[in-house]
Design a protein around this motif. Structure first.
Motif: not given
Length: 289
Positions: A64-83
């Protein structure tokens, strides 16, 4: 695979199958199946039971320690705003802040950004930090010290003065040094921020509570003098003349916005922060005694 990792993360953060299921809006059997499938795929034992709780094994924690940053970045990418001005933000906020002046500040900030869809969740500050770290929330507003947030962007929005609520609203002794008080529990961010200053002022914590609203009710019932933030007294409409106020320099707690660095670098979160900081002196700081 992502759903399996989210189940493992939820179990780590909550400690029980039931709470993990509630957090992910799933059944307990679904959580168990996802963990079992992940263990089978990896060939590792990831969890172990400890009474009614479930702990991660060393292998599970390492994964989990290794993958948590990747999980967070993946969620971030899904929440990108259009403008810049249009989009959705998820925000965790300290319960004591939201329950006092925080709701007004958020409302006015949203009025300045009419196309913003703000999703708000109230928790204790340490929980907000955890959920911003995990990427579940994009932003957080926390009270007190941000000890857990070393890897996060942290910007102080304002400082909120502390207030003494006298026992039974009777007059306080003129000398505060050596005064026993009831205040918030040790695990809170606020206590971490004010503990040393309280010691310097001679305030002695004789009882601790999980809620500032609870502290006030205990003081009003005669259990002792309550030490709470100004906003909580205002929310309960306590008359200022019945309270003992500290100046900002004497005793106050920081209120900060937190985010992952990659989140705050984006346009909408950055604009939200800028607007929040502009509104805070107008709506909040100007009202402090």
């Amino acid at each position: 695979m992502l759903s399996y990792l989210e189940a493992l993360e939820a179990l780590f953060n909550t400690g029980t199958m039931g709470q993990a299921a509630t957090r992910l809006r799933l059944s307990q059997s679904a959580i168990s199946k996802r963990i079992a499938s992940l263990e089978e795929k990896l060939g590792l034992t990831l969890i172990e039971k400890n009474g009614r709780r479930v702990n991660l094994t060393p292998e599970g924690r390492h994964l989990l320690e290794r993958l948590q940053p990747l999980l967070a970045e993946f969620r971030n990418a899904l929440q990108a705003e259009p403008s810049q001005h249009i989009g959705r933000l998820t925000l965790g906020i300290s319960e004591s802040v939201l329950s006092s002046w925080g709701a007004r500040l958020l409302a006015e900030t949203c009025n300045q950004l009419p196309s913003l869809n703000l999703e708000v969740h109230a928790h204790r500050s340490p929980v907000v930090v955890d959920r911003v770290l995990s990427g579940e929330y994009q932003l957080g507003i926390i009270a007190g010290a941000a000890d857990q947030a070393q890897t996060l962007f942290v910007q102080e929005i304002l400082r909120e003065p502390m207030v003494l609520v006298p026992k039974n609203l009777e007059r306080l002794p003129a000398k505060r040094e050596g005064l026993n008080v009831i205040t918030i529990e040790s695990r809170s961010g606020t206590w971490s921020a004010i503990e040393k200053r309280c010691q310097n002022l001679g305030l002695v914590r004789e009882r601790e509570m999980e809620s500032f609203f609870g502290v006030i009710q205990m003081a009003l019932a005669g259990f002792g003098h309550g030490l709470v933030p100004w906003g909580v007294c205002e929310a309960l409409r306590l008359e200022s003349k019945t309270l003992s106020h500290f100046s900002m320099n004497e005793l106050s707690r920081p209120i900060s916005l937190i985010a992952r660095p990659t989140t705050i670098a984006r346009q909408l979160p950055s604009l939200f922060l800028k607007t929040l900081v502009e509104m805070a002196p107008i709506l909040v700081t100007s009202r402090f005694p």
